[in-house]
Design an enzyme around this catalytic site. Structure first.
Site, PDB file in Angstrom:
ATOM      1  N   GLU A  79      41.054  32.953  43.197  1.00 21.67           N
ATOM      2  CA  GLU A  79      42.037  31.992  42.681  1.00 21.67           C
ATOM      3  C   GLU A  79      42.263  30.843  43.662  1.00 21.67           C
ATOM      4  OE1 GLU A  79      45.917  33.436  41.465  1.00 21.67           O
ATOM      5  OE2 GLU A  79      45.402  33.198  39.368  1.00 21.67           O
ATOM      6  N   HIS A 100      24.619  53.781  43.854  1.00 17.40           N
ATOM      7  CA  HIS A 100      23.883  54.363  42.733  1.00 17.40           C
ATOM      8  C   HIS A 100      24.052  53.533  41.473  1.00 17.40           C
ATOM      9  CE1 HIS A 100      22.903  58.079  44.955  1.00 17.40           C
ATOM     10  NE2 HIS A 100      23.909  57.631  45.680  1.00 17.40           N
ATOM     11  N   LYS A 121      46.287  30.647  28.953  1.00 17.96           N
ATOM     12  CA  LYS A 121      47.686  30.827  28.548  1.00 17.96           C
ATOM     13  C   LYS A 121      48.002  29.935  27.345  1.00 17.96           C
ATOM     14  CE  LYS A 121      49.685  31.874  33.085  1.00 17.96           C
ATOM     15  NZ  LYS A 121      50.628  31.413  34.093  1.00 17.96           N
TER      16      LYS A 121
HETATM   17  O1  PA5 Z   1      48.386  34.127  43.126  1.00 11.85           O
HETATM   18  C1  PA5 Z   1      49.046  33.526  42.300  1.00 11.85           C
HETATM   19  O2  PA5 Z   1      49.770  32.544  42.584  1.00 11.85           O
HETATM   20  C2  PA5 Z   1      49.021  33.962  40.863  1.00 11.85           C
HETATM   21  O3  PA5 Z   1      48.073  34.986  40.685  1.00 11.85           O
HETATM   22  C3  PA5 Z   1      50.387  34.453  40.428  1.00 11.85           C
HETATM   23  O4  PA5 Z   1      50.817  35.436  41.322  1.00 11.85           O
HETATM   24  C4  PA5 Z   1      50.338  35.021  39.009  1.00 11.85           C
HETATM   25  O5  PA5 Z   1      49.866  34.047  38.133  1.00 11.85           O
HETATM   26  C5  PA5 Z   1      51.717  35.481  38.573  1.00 11.85           C
HETATM   27  O6  PA5 Z   1      52.599  34.411  38.593  1.00 11.85           O
HETATM   28  P1  PA5 Z   1      54.156  34.649  38.429  1.00 11.85           P
HETATM   29  O7  PA5 Z   1      54.622  35.440  39.604  1.00 11.85           O
HETATM   30  O8  PA5 Z   1      54.725  33.280  38.429  1.00 11.85           O
HETATM   31  O9  PA5 Z   1      54.352  35.405  37.146  1.00 11.85           O
END
Ligand code: PA5
Length: 442
Positions: A278, A299, A413
């Site tokens: 990410e 394996h 989303k």
């Molecule tokens: O690493 C990140 O910023 C994202 O993976 C968020 O943690 C994830 O999208 C969850 O977001 P939120 O805590 O706003 O629900």
């Protein structure tokens, strides 16, 4: 710092690394000083700030309260909000003695998983810890609604005492909700994003409830911070690792797999994957992170690593649990051909397969780097969390991407929102999407 980085089986020699550092020096130096990207994202850089003595004490107090009243705490969160705690809790599983176990929810829209969590509310004494930096994500949001409702039915007006929200201040955020319903509240620091939040209230609170020694974890992370933010780039393991993985990419190794030999490290590997994917996955020049669990995956994908396309570099976690009392028993009359192992410590086998995998893979041109931990205690885990967050920040900075955003995630989303808002006929089970065959029909 009690972890080491070793690249002798990677095909990248010291001179290559030094040239790579030199080509990126000014960005790496600025990042090392915390001068790249807006400071509104950099709260995690200082362990003292993210996990201050005050924060640790508050987390401890709240955790003790939970342990007195619940046999299970259901943690509702997704992505960066839950993977750090999952990683530490599973890695320390063997020694945890807390009366409260942790159950994970809110990271899937599977009704069957939600049903399992609802059953736990029915059967056990439960508290909820809902975690969201931005309380708009559907998965945790709707799971919280369903579980909160079940809690209200079970505990009546007292239910709010059993909800701990870890969230942000502001309109429509968890702080508002916690205020409106008089539930308990821990701050999700404003200057820390989800995947960099493991050493803040976000990760530390579930860990403390599970019985993880969060003070040692924070101390290990702080040691790592001091080393990594002061060592010159040439001697700095986080900088060398960040540079090497990008040099390997330039040589065609576009995939990096984190390799572990303790199944308890699977959640750690998933935390690592999320962190790098990410953070860096915003440009075609980013390494694709994945992970393999050896021996099991030797394996399976091991065959591909050995003889398939040369695009996978491996980063080995030399990190083992220790079971010195476990020795290999003689086979007692059954000729199973393993007699040459009689009397050995069982742990020797896992260490042997570690060395064997590196030997076999590197001999065939697979770059193998190593990260070495003396043990898997909280202090090493804290250092490892910091090491990877810091090197990920350095690596992403050299790629020119903003490490702290994840705009691409919004696309699914939006698509889901529009699917769910469209009126669907009850009989349409396709979720609204036409299959290629359907599209082709006249
Ligand atoms: O690493 C990140 O910023 C994202 O993976 C968020 O943690 C994830 O999208 C969850 O977001 P939120 O805590 O706003 O629900």
């Amino acid at each position: 710092m009690n972890i080491e980085f070793d690249s002798k089986f990677s095909g990248i020699d010291r001179e290559d690394t030094l040239r790579g550092i030199s080509a990126r020096r000014s960005i790496l130096e600025r990042a090392r000083r915390g001068e790249i990207w807006n400071e509104k994202w950099l709260g995690w850089l200082s362990v003292r700030e993210a996990a201050s003595a005050r924060a640790l004490a508050a987390v401890r107090g709240e955790a003790a309260r939970v342990q007195q009243r619940a046999s299970a705490m259901i943690v509702i969160g997704i992505g960066g909000s839950n993977r750090g705690a999952m990683a530490a809790i599973q890695a320390q599983r063997g020694k945890l003695t807390s009366p409260t176990r942790i159950v994970w929810a809110g990271d899937t829209l599977s009704g069957s998983s939600l049903r399992d969590a609802l059953d736990i509310v029915e059967r056990e004494s439960v508290v909820l810890n809902v975690i969201a930096k931005d309380f708009k994500t559907l998965e945790p949001g709707i799971s919280f609604r369903m579980l909160r409702k079940a809690l209200m039915e079970k505990y009546g007006a007292d239910y709010a005492e059993r909800v701990i929200a870890t969230g942000s201040y502001g309109d429509g955020q968890l702080f508002d909700l916690a205020q409106a319903h008089a539930s308990r509240f821990l701050e999700f620091p404003e200057n820390i994003g989800g995947r960099f939040s493991v050493l803040s209230n976000v990760g530390l609170f579930p860990m403390a409830v599970a019985g993880v020694d969060i003070e040692s974890l924070a101390a290990g992370a702080e040691d790592a911070e001091h080393a990594l933010r002061s060592l010159p780039l040439e001697e700095n393991p986080a900088a060398r690792y960040a540079v090497n993985r990008n040099l390997l990419f330039e040589r065609g190794f576009s995939i990096e797999s984190l390799i572990f030999f303790e199944p308890d490290l699977l959640p750690f590997a998933r935390w690592w994957t999320q962190l790098f994917a990410e953070t860096e996955g915003k440009t075609p020049s980013a390494v694709f992170p994945t992970s393999f669990s050896y021996s099991e995956d030797l394996h399976a994908v091991g065959q591909y690593v050995q003889e398939g396309r040369r695009c996978i570099a491996e980063t080995y976690l030399r990190a083992f649990h220790s079971t010195p009392d476990l020795r290999i028993e003689p086979s007692a009359g059954v000729a199973d051909r393993f007699d040459y192992l009689d009397g050995k410590e069982f742990d020797e086998l896992n260490r042997a397969v570690y060395r064997a995998a590196i030997r076999a893979h590197s001999a065939d041109g697979v770059p193998c780097q190593e990260i070495v931990l003396p043990e898997i205690r909280e202090s090493e885990l804290g250092a490892l969390f910091y090491f990877f967050m810091f090197s990920c920040y350095l690596s992403a900075s050299t790629l020119g991407v903003n490490p702290f955003t994840q705009d691409g995630v919004e696309n699914y989303k939006r698509a889901m929102q529009s699917l769910l808002r469209e009126a669907q006929p009850a009989s349409d089970s396709s979720g609204g999407a036409a299959s290629p065959q359907q599209k082709a029909r006249p």
